[in-house]
Design an enzyme around this catalytic site. Structure first.
Site, PDB file in Angstrom:
ATOM      1  N   VAL A  23      10.236  -1.783 -71.581  1.00  0.00           N
ATOM      2  CA  VAL A  23       8.978  -2.097 -72.320  1.00  0.00           C
ATOM      3  C   VAL A  23       8.204  -0.827 -72.074  1.00  0.00           C
ATOM      4  O   VAL A  23       8.231  -0.072 -70.945  1.00  0.00           O
ATOM      5  CB  VAL A  23       8.475  -3.294 -71.365  1.00  0.00           C
ATOM      6  N   TYR A  47      14.065  -7.091 -60.275  1.00  0.00           N
ATOM      7  CA  TYR A  47      15.563  -7.862 -60.560  1.00  0.00           C
ATOM      8  C   TYR A  47      15.891  -8.775 -59.235  1.00  0.00           C
ATOM      9  O   TYR A  47      16.304  -9.881 -59.689  1.00  0.00           O
ATOM     10  CB  TYR A  47      16.596  -6.983 -60.811  1.00  0.00           C
TER      11      TYR A  47
END
Length: 156
Positions: A86, A130
């Protein structure tokens, strides 16, 4: 307005640009040796990989490039996330998570046994992100790689 869609062939130059930006972020910009033409051939003609495009107000802000693998132990296909990126100015808006959620939905719908990816060991923000999603590091595994020259050498 944020959307995720499957990439189409005309997205190839944007995908290439995002790959180069990812490489800069990962301090691997000299490792990008592909071209727009090669990506187009391998993603959209030979179907070796698939891409999800993340867009804000119709403008690309990120992507996820993935492909299917297979686990012999689980006996099911899996999704391997090769790249998730991103744009820095769009981080913190939930777009990376949205891409992972979309991949998880696809994996669930296709009865995949795993959704896996690798992360550079110095990338603490990504590792923590994550883990916050429930991902577990596979510390007992070591990645091995044959580069193109090593493949040629071994195949001869």
């Amino acid at each position: 307005m944020f959307t995720i869609r499957k990439a189409i062939p005309s997205d190839t130059p944007v995908i290439f640009d995002l790959i180069k930006k990812l490489a800069v972020y990962e301090k691997l910009e000299n490792d990008v040796v592909t071209s727009v033409e090669e990506l187009h051939e391998n993603i959209f003609t030979r179907n070796f990989a698939k891409v999800l495009m993340a867009e804000e107000d119709g403008e690309p802000v990120g992507f996820a490039l993935y492909f299917y693998n297979f686990s012999t132990f689980v006996g099911k296909p899996g999704i391997y996330l090769e790249d998730l990126f991103v744009e820095p100015e769009h981080r913190g808006k939930g777009y990376g998570k949205a891409l992972l959620v979309e991949l998880a939905r696809m994996a669930a719908a296709e009865n995949c046994g795993r959704l896996e990816w690798s992360v550079l060991d110095w990338n603490t923000p990504a590792i923590e992100f994550y883990k916050s999603l429930g991902a577990k590091p596979m510390d007992e595994w070591t990645v091995f790689r044959l580069d193109q020259q090593a493949i040629t050498n071994l195949s001869e």
